[in-house]
Design a protein around this motif. Structure first.
Motif, short mmCIF file in Angstrom:
data_model
loop_
_atom_site.label_atom_id
_atom_site.label_comp_id
_atom_site.label_asym_id
_atom_site.label_seq_id
_atom_site.Cartn_x
_atom_site.Cartn_y
_atom_site.Cartn_z
N ALA A 72 4.67 2.63 -6.73
CA ALA A 72 4.18 1.67 -7.57
C ALA A 72 5.18 0.44 -7.37
CB ALA A 72 4.07 2.02 -8.89
N ALA A 73 6.34 0.72 -7.10
CA ALA A 73 7.49 -0.16 -6.72
C ALA A 73 7.02 -1.04 -5.55
CB ALA A 73 8.95 0.37 -6.43
N PHE A 74 6.29 -0.09 -4.46
CA PHE A 74 5.90 -0.97 -3.25
C PHE A 74 4.67 -1.97 -3.53
CE2 PHE A 74 3.31 -1.27 0.69
CZ PHE A 74 4.03 -1.97 1.41
N VAL A 75 3.56 -1.29 -3.99
CA VAL A 75 2.36 -1.66 -4.21
C VAL A 75 2.28 -2.89 -5.43
CG1 VAL A 75 -0.13 -1.33 -4.99
CG2 VAL A 75 1.22 0.28 -3.57
N ALA A 127 -1.23 -2.74 4.51
CA ALA A 127 -1.96 -1.82 4.34
C ALA A 127 -1.38 -0.86 5.24
CB ALA A 127 -3.28 -2.00 5.08
N LEU A 128 -0.87 -1.14 6.24
CA LEU A 128 -0.22 -0.05 7.18
C LEU A 128 1.00 0.71 6.69
CD1 LEU A 128 -0.53 1.53 9.78
CD2 LEU A 128 0.68 -0.12 10.94
N PRO A 129 1.87 -0.28 6.03
CA PRO A 129 3.13 0.34 5.33
C PRO A 129 2.79 1.27 4.19
CG PRO A 129 3.56 -1.92 5.96
CD PRO A 129 2.00 -1.44 6.36
N MET A 130 1.79 0.77 3.42
CA MET A 130 1.35 1.38 2.34
C MET A 130 0.58 2.66 2.63
SD MET A 130 -1.19 0.40 -0.74
CE MET A 130 -2.65 0.37 0.39
N LEU A 180 3.45 5.21 3.58
CA LEU A 180 4.31 5.56 2.48
C LEU A 180 3.43 6.52 1.68
CD1 LEU A 180 6.74 4.54 0.65
CD2 LEU A 180 5.02 3.28 -0.79
N TRP A 181 2.37 6.43 1.40
CA TRP A 181 1.33 7.42 0.57
C TRP A 181 1.17 8.70 1.46
CZ3 TRP A 181 -0.15 7.49 -4.12
CH2 TRP A 181 0.01 6.32 -4.73
N TYR A 182 1.34 8.83 2.83
CA TYR A 182 1.07 9.91 3.63
C TYR A 182 2.40 10.64 3.57
CZ TYR A 182 0.84 12.95 7.70
OH TYR A 182 0.87 14.05 8.40
#
Length: 134
Positions: free
Chosen positions: A108-111, A55-58, A61-63
Motif C-alpha cells: 500500500a505504501a508503494f501503490v 506496473a512492472l515494479p508493482m 513487488l507483489w510477486y
C-alpha cells in the motif's frame, strides 16, 4: 548497470521533446508540457513510463511478497504438524498476522502515492485532449 541503461533509455525521449507552456480553453492556469512530434510518440512514451516505472515494479513487488508469504505459511504449516504448546502456537499465529499486515502495508505504501499520479497521467495523455476538444 542494466537497470541504469533501461532507466536512461526510458527517459531519453525527453531530451528530444521541447518543453512548451500551454493554456487550455475552459481550464484555469498554464501547463508546462512536452511538445512531441506526433501524438503516437507522446502516448507511446507515456505508456512505456507507466509500465516501466509503476506496473512492472508493482508486479515484482507483489510477486516477491507473495513468495515470502507462501514461504512463511508453508513453514508454519510444517511446524503445526509437531505438538506445540498453546503459547508457541499463538506466537506463530501472531507472527503470521504481523507478516501479513506488514506485507499489505508495504504494498500500500508503494501503490498509494503512485497510483493516483499514474491515473492522472493516463487520463491526461489518453482522454483529456478528447474531452477538451468537444
Amino acid at each position: 548497470m542494466v537497470l541504469w541503461s533501461i532507466s536512461f533509455g526510458a527517459s531519453f525521449p525527453y531530451a528530444y521533446s521541447i518543453m512548451n507552456l500551454l493554456s487550455y480553453q475552459n481550464v484555469c492556469g498554464n501547463f508546462c508540457e512536452e511538445l512531441w512530434p506526433t501524438e503516437i510518440h507522446r502516448r507511446s512514451s507515456s505508456f512505456a513510463i507507466v509500465v516501466l516505472q509503476f506496473a512492472l515494479p508493482m508486479a515484482i513487488l507483489w510477486y516477491c511478497y507473495g513468495c515470502l508469504r507462501k514461504t512463511f505459511s508453508t513453514s508454519i504449516r510444517r511446524r503445526e504438524q509437531y505438538s506445540l504448546t498453546q503459547d508457541s502456537y499463538d506466537r506463530m499465529r501472531r507472527n503470521r498476522s504481523k507478516t501479513s499486515t506488514l506485507t499489505i502495508l508495504l504494498c500500500a505504501a508503494f501503490v498509494g502515492p503512485w497510483l493516483p499520479m499514474n491515473i492522472v497521467h493516463i487520463m491526461r495523455d489518453f482522454t483529456l485532449k478528447v474531452l477538451l476538444a468537444s
